[in-house]
Design an enzyme around this catalytic site. Structure first.
Site, PDB file in Angstrom:
ATOM      1  N   ARG A 192       0.028 -44.309 -55.263  1.00 38.34           N
ATOM      2  CA  ARG A 192       0.203 -44.923 -53.951  1.00 38.34           C
ATOM      3  C   ARG A 192       0.142 -43.791 -52.920  1.00 38.34           C
ATOM      4  O   ARG A 192       0.049 -42.633 -53.257  1.00 38.34           O
ATOM      5  CB  ARG A 192       1.495 -45.735 -53.834  1.00 38.34           C
ATOM      6  CG  ARG A 192       2.739 -45.310 -54.621  1.00 38.34           C
ATOM      7  CD  ARG A 192       3.330 -44.009 -54.257  1.00 38.34           C
ATOM      8  NE  ARG A 192       3.539 -43.877 -52.828  1.00 38.34           N
ATOM      9  CZ  ARG A 192       3.683 -42.711 -52.230  1.00 38.34           C
ATOM     10  NH1 ARG A 192       3.650 -41.594 -52.933  1.00 38.34           N
ATOM     11  NH2 ARG A 192       3.880 -42.642 -50.947  1.00 38.34           N
ATOM     12  N   GLY A 193       0.079 -44.195 -51.656  1.00 34.77           N
ATOM     13  CA  GLY A 193      -0.136 -43.225 -50.580  1.00 34.77           C
ATOM     14  C   GLY A 193      -1.580 -43.310 -50.132  1.00 34.77           C
ATOM     15  O   GLY A 193      -2.490 -43.224 -50.961  1.00 34.77           O
ATOM     16  N   GLN A 244      10.413 -44.769 -52.212  1.00 29.71           N
ATOM     17  CA  GLN A 244       9.511 -43.613 -52.242  1.00 29.71           C
ATOM     18  C   GLN A 244      10.242 -42.348 -51.776  1.00 29.71           C
ATOM     19  O   GLN A 244       9.944 -41.250 -52.220  1.00 29.71           O
ATOM     20  CB  GLN A 244       8.296 -43.820 -51.330  1.00 29.71           C
ATOM     21  CG  GLN A 244       7.292 -44.850 -51.801  1.00 29.71           C
ATOM     22  CD  GLN A 244       7.527 -46.216 -51.213  1.00 29.71           C
ATOM     23  OE1 GLN A 244       8.681 -46.594 -50.937  1.00 29.71           O
ATOM     24  NE2 GLN A 244       6.475 -47.001 -51.029  1.00 29.71           N
ATOM     25  N   ASP A 251      -0.853 -45.266 -42.629  1.00 32.50           N
ATOM     26  CA  ASP A 251      -1.821 -45.924 -43.501  1.00 32.50           C
ATOM     27  C   ASP A 251      -3.038 -46.394 -42.730  1.00 32.50           C
ATOM     28  O   ASP A 251      -4.111 -46.569 -43.312  1.00 32.50           O
ATOM     29  CB  ASP A 251      -1.143 -47.094 -44.228  1.00 32.50           C
ATOM     30  CG  ASP A 251      -0.136 -46.576 -45.239  1.00 32.50           C
ATOM     31  OD1 ASP A 251       0.987 -46.238 -44.835  1.00 32.50           O
ATOM     32  OD2 ASP A 251      -0.505 -46.469 -46.428  1.00 32.50           O
ATOM     33  N   ARG A 267      -5.379 -52.987 -52.246  1.00 40.68           N
ATOM     34  CA  ARG A 267      -4.311 -52.972 -51.244  1.00 40.68           C
ATOM     35  C   ARG A 267      -4.994 -52.966 -49.874  1.00 40.68           C
ATOM     36  O   ARG A 267      -5.931 -52.209 -49.653  1.00 40.68           O
ATOM     37  CB  ARG A 267      -3.387 -51.746 -51.400  1.00 40.68           C
ATOM     38  CG  ARG A 267      -2.559 -51.767 -52.680  1.00 40.68           C
ATOM     39  CD  ARG A 267      -1.545 -50.647 -52.718  1.00 40.68           C
ATOM     40  NE  ARG A 267      -0.418 -50.918 -51.818  1.00 40.68           N
ATOM     41  CZ  ARG A 267       0.479 -49.986 -51.473  1.00 40.68           C
ATOM     42  NH1 ARG A 267       0.345 -48.745 -51.923  1.00 40.68           N
ATOM     43  NH2 ARG A 267       1.474 -50.281 -50.676  1.00 40.68           N
ATOM     44  N   ASN A 290       2.463 -48.069 -40.943  1.00 41.16           N
ATOM     45  CA  ASN A 290       3.061 -47.179 -41.927  1.00 41.16           C
ATOM     46  C   ASN A 290       4.139 -47.936 -42.671  1.00 41.16           C
ATOM     47  O   ASN A 290       4.422 -49.100 -42.374  1.00 41.16           O
ATOM     48  CB  ASN A 290       3.615 -45.915 -41.237  1.00 41.16           C
ATOM     49  CG  ASN A 290       3.915 -44.808 -42.229  1.00 41.16           C
ATOM     50  OD1 ASN A 290       3.077 -44.433 -43.038  1.00 41.16           O
ATOM     51  ND2 ASN A 290       5.142 -44.310 -42.204  1.00 41.16           N
ATOM     52  N   LYS A 291       4.759 -47.262 -43.651  1.00 39.15           N
ATOM     53  CA  LYS A 291       5.765 -47.916 -44.478  1.00 39.15           C
ATOM     54  C   LYS A 291       6.802 -48.669 -43.654  1.00 39.15           C
ATOM     55  O   LYS A 291       7.264 -48.166 -42.640  1.00 39.15           O
ATOM     56  CB  LYS A 291       6.459 -46.855 -45.333  1.00 39.15           C
ATOM     57  CG  LYS A 291       7.467 -47.357 -46.320  1.00 39.15           C
ATOM     58  CD  LYS A 291       6.954 -48.467 -47.220  1.00 39.15           C
ATOM     59  CE  LYS A 291       5.643 -48.158 -47.819  1.00 39.15           C
ATOM     60  NZ  LYS A 291       4.915 -49.323 -48.372  1.00 39.15           N
TER      61      LYS A 291
HETATM   62  C1  LIG Z   1       0.157 -39.825 -46.805  1.00 37.94           C
HETATM   63  S1  LIG Z   1       0.004 -41.505 -46.566  1.00 37.94           S
HETATM   64  C2  LIG Z   1       1.442 -42.089 -47.292  1.00 37.94           C
HETATM   65  C3  LIG Z   1       1.798 -43.439 -46.762  1.00 37.94           C
HETATM   66  O1  LIG Z   1       1.588 -44.418 -47.785  1.00 37.94           O
HETATM   67  C4  LIG Z   1       2.842 -44.985 -48.071  1.00 37.94           C
HETATM   68  O2  LIG Z   1       2.765 -46.317 -48.452  1.00 37.94           O
HETATM   69  P1  LIG Z   1       2.763 -46.689 -50.032  1.00 37.94           P
HETATM   70  O3  LIG Z   1       3.791 -45.822 -50.691  1.00 37.94           O
HETATM   71  O4  LIG Z   1       3.108 -48.158 -50.030  1.00 37.94           O
HETATM   72  O5  LIG Z   1       1.360 -46.412 -50.481  1.00 37.94           O
HETATM   73  C5  LIG Z   1       3.613 -44.849 -46.791  1.00 37.94           C
HETATM   74  O6  LIG Z   1       3.190 -45.785 -45.832  1.00 37.94           O
HETATM   75  C6  LIG Z   1       3.251 -43.453 -46.405  1.00 37.94           C
HETATM   76  O7  LIG Z   1       3.471 -43.101 -45.095  1.00 37.94           O
END
Ligand SMILES: CSC[C@H]1O[C@H](OP(=O)(O)O)[C@H](O)[C@@H]1O
Length: 343
Positions: free
Chosen positions: A44-45, A190, A231, A85, A241-242
């Protein structure tokens, strides 16, 4: 630290659902296996899922080598990867870059050419993150060394080094970082599981805090600046973002604390006018009602798991990219950053 390894025909991912207590690497040799790993958040990320998808498509090309419908099947596989996603634009951007190879290469050389492109995407991400770290440390270092961050934006969210966590790494390397406050980032954790794992590995001083502590931490004067990842960033600077990022931005404005977003220009989506147009992923309710498979809410309880929120550009002090730090008005400054990409 890296959470992605690759070789022709395969990609290995560190299963992030098992961190921090178990280190389990899983090898994938097809696009659909990687799509499932992205959906299940084993990887993820935003930049990390873009790179993983790129290697997934490259592996698919090797798996289908010699197939008379190779190109059609690769286009279909790319669609399935893209739909894994919806919010992180890096996933779509990476796949678009990979698909551009199809117009430049014959069938026999396609598997090698796609693998080379995926490697180039991965290498570019690492170089990009170090530039983001340098620009970020320059601008955030002016505010002080006590930083609050949300979710995970480090080597586990990218190919290596990270975006917002890359800025924190750069501050630490310069000796100007004092302390990091790590939002646990419910419900996937996370922060508590992944960011704490990365910071502990490198001896960077931090405290995990509950998401609900962030406001009080700011009120107590613990925080000099906030830096988070992204994101998808719309043309006007609205940033997805998250979930919980928007809350931090409102709190930071109320307390007069600088609030920065750190992201590569591949996260810019200038075709999207505002945050209202960004698709927000909603995940299964059991990710809220359960933790590690155990119910924490009454059985059958209803829940909503919005995986992202949108922070208006008006609440963002600056957007740190590998091409420099964009400041408001973002419509002009982000277009300039995008223009510098690859320059
Ligand atoms: C470096 S981008 C990371 C970004 O992605 C995360 O979401 P997820 O863990 O659901 O993929 C989160 O929004 C982070 O800021």
């Amino acid at each position: 630290m890296r959470a992605i390894r690759f070789a022709p025909g395969e990609v290995e991912l560190l299963d992030q659902t098992k961190l921090p207590h178990e280190t389990v690497w899983e090898k994938f040799t097809s696009a659909d296996e990687v799509a499932a790993a992205i959906r299940d958040m084993k990887v993820r990320g935003a930049p990390a899922i873009g790179a993983a998808a790129a290697f997934g498509l490259a592996a698919e090309a090797r798996r289908l080598q010699g197939d008379s419908q190779l190109r059609e099947k690769l286009l279909e596989a790319a669609k399935r990867l893209r739909s894994a996603r919806p919010t992180a634009v890096n996933l779509a951007q990476a796949l678009d870059e990979m698909l551009s190879v199809l117009t430049q290469t014959g069938d026999d050389a396609l598997a090698d050419a796609l693998y080379a492109k995926a490697v180039a995407i991965a290498d570019a991400d690492v170089a990009t993150n170090r530039r983001i770290g340098a620009f970020g440390a320059d601008v955030i270092g002016q505010h002080g060394g006590h930083i609050l961050t949300h979710c995970n934006t480090g080597s586990l969210a990218t190919v290596e080094y990270g975006t917002a966590l890359g800025v924190i790494r750069a501050l630490h390397e310069r000796g100007t970082l004092r302390h990091v406050y790590v939002d646990e980032t419910r419900p996937y954790l996370q922060g508590a599981r992944l960011t704490a794992y990365e910071l502990a590995e490198e001896g960077i001083p931090f405290d995990i805090i509950t998401d609900s502590t962030a406001g009080y931490a700011m009120a107590q004067g613990w925080v000099d600046a906030v830096v988070v990842g992204a994101d998808r960033i719309a043309r006007n600077g609205d940033t997805a973002n998250k979930i919980g990022t928007y809350t931090l931005a409102v709190l930071a404005q109320y307390h007069g604390i600088p609030f920065y977003v750190a992201a590569p220009t591949t996260t810019l989506d200038l075709a999207t006018a505002t945050g209202r147009d960004i698709p927000i992923e909603e995940r299964h309710a059991n990710e809220v009602t359960h933790m590690f498979g155990r119910p924490i809410a009454p059985i059958g309880a209803s829940a909503r798991h919005l995986a992202f929120d949108v922070t208006p550009g008006a609440l963002i002090t600056g957007i740190i990219t590998e091409c420099g730090v964009a400041k408001p008005p973002y419509i002009e400054s982000l277009a300039e950053m995008a223009g510098r990409h690859g320059a």
